[in-house]
Design a protein around this motif. Structure first.
Motif, PDB file in Angstrom:
ATOM      1  N   LYS A  29      32.653  34.776  -7.613  1.00  0.00           N
ATOM      2  CA  LYS A  29      31.961  34.597  -8.759  1.00  0.00           C
ATOM      3  C   LYS A  29      31.523  33.704  -9.578  1.00  0.00           C
ATOM      4  O   LYS A  29      32.522  32.903  -9.713  1.00  0.00           O
ATOM      5  CB  LYS A  29      32.273  36.164  -9.449  1.00  0.00           C
ATOM      6  CG  LYS A  29      32.780  37.476  -8.976  1.00  0.00           C
ATOM      7  CD  LYS A  29      33.303  38.409  -9.714  1.00  0.00           C
ATOM      8  CE  LYS A  29      32.388  39.274 -10.406  1.00  0.00           C
ATOM      9  NZ  LYS A  29      32.785  40.391 -11.072  1.00  0.00           N
ATOM     10  N   GLU A  40      32.949  43.708 -15.518  1.00  0.00           N
ATOM     11  CA  GLU A  40      32.320  42.711 -16.389  1.00  0.00           C
ATOM     12  C   GLU A  40      31.733  43.507 -17.486  1.00  0.00           C
ATOM     13  O   GLU A  40      31.479  44.858 -17.305  1.00  0.00           O
ATOM     14  CB  GLU A  40      30.857  42.130 -15.597  1.00  0.00           C
ATOM     15  CG  GLU A  40      30.995  40.585 -15.682  1.00  0.00           C
ATOM     16  CD  GLU A  40      29.714  40.123 -14.690  1.00  0.00           C
ATOM     17  OE1 GLU A  40      28.952  39.709 -15.467  1.00  0.00           O
ATOM     18  OE2 GLU A  40      30.027  40.357 -13.626  1.00  0.00           O
ATOM     19  N   LYS A  48      34.825  36.771 -18.443  1.00  0.00           N
ATOM     20  CA  LYS A  48      35.469  37.144 -17.163  1.00  0.00           C
ATOM     21  C   LYS A  48      36.955  37.065 -17.004  1.00  0.00           C
ATOM     22  O   LYS A  48      37.711  37.533 -16.308  1.00  0.00           O
ATOM     23  CB  LYS A  48      34.574  36.567 -16.040  1.00  0.00           C
ATOM     24  CG  LYS A  48      33.189  37.146 -15.968  1.00  0.00           C
ATOM     25  CD  LYS A  48      32.424  36.385 -14.711  1.00  0.00           C
ATOM     26  CE  LYS A  48      30.929  36.926 -14.815  1.00  0.00           C
ATOM     27  NZ  LYS A  48      30.063  36.364 -13.886  1.00  0.00           N
ATOM     28  N   TYR A  90      26.505  34.158 -13.651  1.00  0.00           N
ATOM     29  CA  TYR A  90      25.732  35.150 -12.648  1.00  0.00           C
ATOM     30  C   TYR A  90      26.390  34.672 -11.200  1.00  0.00           C
ATOM     31  O   TYR A  90      26.811  33.926 -10.988  1.00  0.00           O
ATOM     32  CB  TYR A  90      24.330  34.644 -12.516  1.00  0.00           C
ATOM     33  CG  TYR A  90      23.583  34.753 -13.932  1.00  0.00           C
ATOM     34  CD1 TYR A  90      23.315  35.905 -14.653  1.00  0.00           C
ATOM     35  CD2 TYR A  90      23.325  33.627 -14.707  1.00  0.00           C
ATOM     36  CE1 TYR A  90      22.579  36.098 -15.959  1.00  0.00           C
ATOM     37  CE2 TYR A  90      22.582  33.561 -15.936  1.00  0.00           C
ATOM     38  CZ  TYR A  90      22.397  34.793 -16.546  1.00  0.00           C
ATOM     39  OH  TYR A  90      21.767  34.935 -17.731  1.00  0.00           O
ATOM     40  N   GLU A  91      25.776  35.725 -10.330  1.00  0.00           N
ATOM     41  CA  GLU A  91      25.975  35.712  -8.720  1.00  0.00           C
ATOM     42  C   GLU A  91      27.414  36.062  -8.555  1.00  0.00           C
ATOM     43  O   GLU A  91      28.372  35.712  -9.108  1.00  0.00           O
ATOM     44  CB  GLU A  91      25.618  34.185  -8.189  1.00  0.00           C
ATOM     45  CG  GLU A  91      23.941  34.060  -8.479  1.00  0.00           C
ATOM     46  CD  GLU A  91      23.370  33.106  -7.512  1.00  0.00           C
ATOM     47  OE1 GLU A  91      22.645  33.385  -6.457  1.00  0.00           O
ATOM     48  OE2 GLU A  91      23.895  31.795  -7.657  1.00  0.00           O
ATOM     49  N   ALA A  92      27.674  36.707  -7.491  1.00  0.00           N
ATOM     50  CA  ALA A  92      28.915  37.319  -6.729  1.00  0.00           C
ATOM     51  C   ALA A  92      28.439  37.424  -5.386  1.00  0.00           C
ATOM     52  O   ALA A  92      27.568  38.030  -4.922  1.00  0.00           O
ATOM     53  CB  ALA A  92      29.323  38.449  -7.496  1.00  0.00           C
ATOM     54  N   MET A 139      36.022  38.794  -3.896  1.00  0.00           N
ATOM     55  CA  MET A 139      34.818  38.374  -4.330  1.00  0.00           C
ATOM     56  C   MET A 139      34.646  36.856  -4.833  1.00  0.00           C
ATOM     57  O   MET A 139      35.753  36.618  -5.571  1.00  0.00           O
ATOM     58  CB  MET A 139      34.243  39.458  -5.406  1.00  0.00           C
ATOM     59  CG  MET A 139      34.202  40.928  -5.086  1.00  0.00           C
ATOM     60  SD  MET A 139      32.609  40.894  -3.740  1.00  0.00           S
ATOM     61  CE  MET A 139      31.393  40.511  -4.780  1.00  0.00           C
ATOM     62  N   TYR A 143      42.489  38.820 -10.145  1.00  0.00           N
ATOM     63  CA  TYR A 143      41.591  37.474 -10.013  1.00  0.00           C
ATOM     64  C   TYR A 143      42.014  36.314 -10.559  1.00  0.00           C
ATOM     65  O   TYR A 143      43.333  36.459 -11.078  1.00  0.00           O
ATOM     66  CB  TYR A 143      40.034  37.973 -11.084  1.00  0.00           C
ATOM     67  CG  TYR A 143      40.478  38.046 -12.505  1.00  0.00           C
ATOM     68  CD1 TYR A 143      40.670  36.995 -13.214  1.00  0.00           C
ATOM     69  CD2 TYR A 143      40.583  39.271 -13.088  1.00  0.00           C
ATOM     70  CE1 TYR A 143      40.907  36.953 -14.677  1.00  0.00           C
ATOM     71  CE2 TYR A 143      41.016  39.379 -14.329  1.00  0.00           C
ATOM     72  CZ  TYR A 143      41.239  38.291 -15.016  1.00  0.00           C
ATOM     73  OH  TYR A 143      41.576  38.443 -16.336  1.00  0.00           O
TER      74      TYR A 143
END
Lengths: 80, 345
Positions: free
Chosen positions: B163, B278, B123, B167-169, B161, B140
């Motif tokens: 993140k 992603e 990422k 996982y998870e955002a 966002m 980012y």
């Protein structure tokens, strides 16, 4: 106005429209559906208005608002 | 003789792993397959889904000892004679990349990315990747402290966002929300936490599989229609979007991608520009959707690994819907006892 995209849209008689490129779907009423058909036939905006005035027995002002709004929405959703 | 395929990620929960979809796709293929579930917990639903998973084993956590992980696979292999392992979880890929030569010696085949490919799709290297494939990347920043978070959100702006590394955002509208998500994600998944500019648009996903030589063996694209609170796709529609497919093929050829992947992008409403969000280095949980539409990637992967003939086309219909739903199974406590006490079903 770029009308190429109209040819890839899946339009059913019920007014359900599916864009296979974006995956978006829309519903159009009878007037919208007719405008779609006429756009696909490559009619000009003035021609479309004339046809609708005749078929829906309505005034030029009413038809103009409908057609202009509808075409504006199509542009907004990148459909034309 | 049956082909024995061991599959991980059989946690078909609210944050579903891809394993059960992979097994379902394999069972519906023209291969004669025995599916082995590799679970990390006795309550993973796949353990109990004996209609698609023939037998399950509990595995040691991939973050633990490498030797224990290999020993467990050796034991399972001694019983099952595994032909192929399909790894379906991001967190376990590093250990599989590490032990792949050991598995090869044992006669077990895998189609997974190399460590270099795995790093490239990180990422934190999205901008670089986006340039390579000719799309955009949202702005980012990477954060490892609250101070970093404050600096990053000031630069990126709200909403943004927040993140996790795996996982998870979450969408944060202010610094209070951003801090809350920062702690929540760090507790669950560790650092770094990524703060990403929020872009208004539609999310699309492409599932595919690369042969490691720059060719894809099939791709399938969807628009996400509804998402869960965890950001997981719940309903989707298949699409035929040439720009998206072209970008995906550039990912595969540019990285000589090896294995399954999920290419997640966002198409900005205002400009229709494609932003890469992603690249997940394994099949997604919705991989069965592609199989159900004629692009059975797990089947093609198995055939490729076994040097059998496989299809490579990506001819599918747009306008097919995937409807995910919840379901219940009624099992006996003895099933739980079996897996809990012996580590296998």
């Amino acid at each position: 106005m770029d009308r190429d995209k109209l040819s890839v849209l899946a339009i059913s008689d019920s007014g359900f429209i599916f864009d296979p490129v974006t995956g978006h779907s829309y519903t159009a009423n009878a007037t919208g559906l007719r405008i779609f058909e006429l756009l696909k036939e490559d009619k000009s905006e003035d021609d479309i208005k004339s046809v609708l005035m005749e078929e829906f027995e309505t005034t030029e002002d009413e038809v103009s608002v409908d057609v202009d709004d509808f075409i504006e929405n199509l542009k907004k959703y990148f459909l034309i | 003789m049956k082909i024995v395929v061991a599959v991980s990620g059989i946690n078909a929960v609210d944050n579903p792993g891809p394993g059960t979809g992979i097994c379902k796709a394999l069972k519906e293929s023209d291969l004669d397959v025995r599916t082995i579930g590799l679970a990390y917990d006795a309550m993973e639903p796949g353990v109990y889904m004996d209609n698609i998973i023939d037998k399950s084993y509990i595995m040691p956590y991939p973050s633990g000892s490498r030797e224990a992980f290999i020993e467990r696979i050796k034991h399972i292999h001694s019983v099952e004679k595994i032909d192929i392992i399909i790894s379906a979880l991001d967190a376990e890929l590093p250990i599989y990349m590490d032990i792949e030569p050991v598995l090869t010696e044992m006669g077990i085949k895998m189609l997974i990315p190399t460590k270099e490919m795995f790093k490239t799709r990180d990422k934190l290297r999205l901008k670089e990747l986006a340039e390579t494939i000719g799309v955009k990347a949202p702005e980012y920043r990477s954060c490892t402290s609250i101070r970093d978070l404050h600096d990053s959100t000031e630069e990126v702006g709200f909403p943004c966002m927040v993140k996790g590394p795996f996982y998870e955002a979450f969408k944060a509208n202010n610094i209070g929300e951003a801090e809350g998500y920062f702690h929540k994600i760090a507790m669950a998944w560790g650092y770094p936490i990524i703060v990403q500019k929020f872009i208004t648009g539609d999310e699309y996903d492409v599932v595919g599989c690369g042969d490691g030589k720059g060719n894809d063996i099939g791709v399938f694209a969807i628009r996400k229609m509804t998402l869960t609170k965890l950001g997981k796709v719940w309903n989707a529609v298949s699409v035929k979007n040439d720009r998206l497919i072209e970008a995906t093929k550039k990912v595969v050829s540019g990285l000589s991608w090896r294995g399954g992947f999920e290419f997640e992008v966002l198409v900005e409403s205002k400009t229709q520009d494609i932003y890469v969000l992603e690249i997940n280095p394994r099949f997604p949980a919705w991989v069965y959707f592609a199989a159900g539409c004629g692009i059975n990637l797990p089947e093609r992967m198995v055939k490729l690994l076994l040097n059998k003939e496989y299809e490579t086309h990506s001819n599918y219909d747009s306008g097919k819907l995937m409807i995910r739903f919840t379901n219940e199974m009624i099992k006996d406590i003895k099933d739980f006892e079996q897996i809990s006490t012996t580590g296998e079903t």
